[in-house]
Design a protein around this motif. Sequence first.
Motif, short mmCIF file in Angstrom:
data_model
loop_
_atom_site.label_atom_id
_atom_site.label_comp_id
_atom_site.label_asym_id
_atom_site.label_seq_id
_atom_site.Cartn_x
_atom_site.Cartn_y
_atom_site.Cartn_z
N SER A 44 17.23 -3.84 32.76
CA SER A 44 16.95 -3.56 31.36
C SER A 44 15.57 -2.93 31.18
O SER A 44 15.39 -2.00 30.39
N PHE A 45 14.60 -3.42 31.94
CA PHE A 45 13.24 -2.88 31.87
C PHE A 45 13.22 -1.41 32.30
O PHE A 45 12.61 -0.56 31.65
N ILE A 46 13.91 -1.12 33.41
CA ILE A 46 13.94 0.26 33.91
C ILE A 46 14.66 1.18 32.93
O ILE A 46 14.26 2.34 32.72
N ALA A 47 15.70 0.67 32.28
CA ALA A 47 16.43 1.48 31.30
C ALA A 47 15.52 1.84 30.13
O ALA A 47 15.52 3.00 29.66
N LEU A 48 14.72 0.89 29.64
CA LEU A 48 13.79 1.19 28.55
C LEU A 48 12.74 2.20 28.98
O LEU A 48 12.37 3.10 28.22
N CYS A 49 12.25 2.06 30.21
CA CYS A 49 11.27 3.02 30.72
C CYS A 49 11.87 4.42 30.80
O CYS A 49 11.21 5.42 30.46
N ALA A 50 13.13 4.50 31.24
CA ALA A 50 13.79 5.80 31.33
C ALA A 50 13.98 6.41 29.94
O ALA A 50 13.79 7.62 29.74
N LEU A 51 14.37 5.58 28.96
CA LEU A 51 14.51 6.07 27.59
C LEU A 51 13.18 6.59 27.05
O LEU A 51 13.13 7.64 26.41
N GLN A 52 12.10 5.85 27.31
CA GLN A 52 10.79 6.29 26.82
C GLN A 52 10.36 7.58 27.50
O GLN A 52 9.79 8.47 26.86
N GLN B 258 4.89 -4.00 37.60
CA GLN B 258 4.38 -2.75 38.17
C GLN B 258 5.35 -2.12 39.16
O GLN B 258 5.55 -0.89 39.16
N PRO B 259 6.00 -2.90 40.05
CA PRO B 259 7.02 -2.28 40.92
C PRO B 259 8.16 -1.62 40.14
O PRO B 259 8.70 -0.59 40.56
N LEU B 260 8.53 -2.21 39.00
CA LEU B 260 9.60 -1.62 38.19
C LEU B 260 9.13 -0.31 37.57
O LEU B 260 9.90 0.66 37.47
N ILE B 261 7.88 -0.26 37.12
CA ILE B 261 7.33 0.98 36.55
C ILE B 261 7.29 2.07 37.62
O ILE B 261 7.64 3.23 37.36
N ASP B 262 6.89 1.69 38.83
CA ASP B 262 6.87 2.67 39.93
C ASP B 262 8.28 3.15 40.27
O ASP B 262 8.49 4.34 40.56
N LYS B 263 9.25 2.23 40.19
CA LYS B 263 10.64 2.60 40.48
C LYS B 263 11.17 3.56 39.42
O LYS B 263 11.98 4.44 39.71
N ALA B 264 10.70 3.38 38.16
CA ALA B 264 11.12 4.27 37.08
C ALA B 264 10.39 5.61 37.12
O ALA B 264 10.66 6.49 36.29
N SER C 258 0.29 1.91 34.12
CA SER C 258 -0.12 0.65 34.71
C SER C 258 0.37 -0.49 33.84
O SER C 258 0.15 -0.49 32.62
N ALA C 259 1.02 -1.47 34.46
CA ALA C 259 1.52 -2.62 33.72
C ALA C 259 0.36 -3.43 33.14
O ALA C 259 0.41 -3.89 31.99
#
Length: 667
Positions: free
Chosen positions: A116-124, A197-203, A209-210
Amino acid sequence: MFSLKLSISSNSEDAASKHDNLLQAIKAMSDIEEVLVGVVKFHPQWHCLLKSVDTRVDKILSVLRPQAFADHRAFLVSLGWPPKLLPSKNGSDHITNLPNPLVLMQEDKRRNYSQSFIALCALQHLQNRREERQLNSSLIKRDTQNIQLWAIDELVSPIASRMEYHFTKWSEQPEYMFALAYKVIRDFITGIDDVLQPLIDKARLIGCSAKEAWVSAMVQMLSVFLEKKVFLLLTERYKVKHLKPDVSSSWLHLVDLIIAFDKKMQSLLNLDTCFLAVSGSFEGLSRGMSVLSMFCNRPDWLKIWAKIEFKNAWKKLKSELIEEKAWMTSKKCISGIDTEQEYLLLTVEDHKAPPIAEFFLKIIWEMIERCQTMPSSLLRAQFIRFTAGRFLWYFFKQLLFRFKATELCPDSSDDVAIVRVCGLINAARYIWIKLQEWSDAVDFLEMKIAENDSSKPIQDDSMDNDCFFEEEIRSLSEMETNWLMEIIAVVLRQFEVLSWKYVQNNDSFGDEQVYTNPVEDADLIVSNDFVEALDSLKRWLHTMKISLNKKDFLDLWRSIAEGLDHYISWSIVRSENWFFKMGVTQFEADMQALIFIFQPYCARPQAFFPCINEILKLLKLKKEEEKLMQAFLSRNENGSECLHLYGISHLSVNQILQVLRYKIWAG
């Protein structure tokens, strides 16, 4: 793909399937965005097609985005976020032991939350690309300030509501607000960095930076609360005259807490230069990390704050201004005058500045540091102009007032006046140097650039537009120069009064004279009429050597020497005194005594008396050389070449002929 069946309805799909469908929809819209970027670049005339596609994508996003946020919030609730802010066991309102659900969640919940976190990052990320493309096509610069991560904001929003409940109870104790905010930020920052932070890097959100997003969102939450619930009330009460003292005290206390809090945030992030950055996206990031950012949107509040700071600073200084000892140079300064030291002097003792100068600069610097964490360079510059800049001009008026109250009189034998003026010069010099040092610092250069780039026109093209305190430094320099000239004028005027009889007396350089010998270790005799003038000059120079800083004393004694050289040479030429042989010897002895007074300050003081030296050369010419020179000069043939041979370059032809005219050869 965009049908209701694939709109991630929780009744028909499990979490994994919903996540896959959402990512497919985001990828499809990302592919569309890639095509639109090419259309804008190569076919800008197709604006109707672009508008039509944007409208359809907006409709899709209007369905996907709310659902994605709703599902993400549901995940957070299932994780136990936000945690309860439990009071301590002793019954106080202090919060302790905050568990972090992000660190404690189980593997299946961690996987679902990550998706869910990665999906929101992708949307943003998709939204940012679309906005950037649309603004570029309209030739509008995108506002990069206050950009947050949506997923981080979703963490902050629910915990902020719980924190604000406590904030409202502490309206009279704001230090508890900052303590709670700092504890929440600090207790969760490590877990957020480790988990998110690993999820942000994956996105593939490059540069995000988290930790910074977490701190920025929490700081903005606190800033908004203070703006709406605290400062708004203070500004209303400030308008009531009898409430101003209490409001000012509360305002200063709040600013103290904000500054301390901002510095703690900077320490948490280990960004030593975060608040000095003022350009591009970095300024936007730093703006979100400072509670003082609330003043960026309220220039009227900035002026109120500056006025309160100025009055508080003036109250501190006012009590020191009436203390006479604050204007006196310390004995430590005087005791070190004979020691070897470098030309570049750094301390207040080296500059022999009175304590009031150091105290004043300390207050100035404290006001400057108050706005250090304010993110906007232009607003920082405005705040410093309203506070430190205004404070400087007020202090300059105090310096001028004390100078005018000091009577420098050539007939006075009291050294108190000259010592007081030297103290004022030292103070001006020391402040001048400190302002120059500050103006050379990077943050002041950036503030000056921001001022130059603003709409405010530059009124004086001759000004150094890279110096922040240019006008103040120029004013100090003028005061320093004018006061030095006053001292020089007084010294020369007294010397003229005491030596008037000596230079105007036709018998001064005759054969029959009465002489005295004040120089014990030399066979020089000095005219009685010249002794008092020399003694007074020596006393003045000694007093100023003790009282004045090294740089200004160097300029002062050289200017005095230049003035004496001009005065004596002009007086000798115009006085029509006759020089007998013994009179020439007497004049040379007197001039050597004069030059000897400057011996402690220079290895070759005679170099600063060129006109006197040339007159002595003329008086000591042999009879044949004198006649030959007069002949050359009277015919004006090769006159300059003749003077060059005798080392004469400062006296004019008329002055030379006048000196030779009154030289008498015995027998």
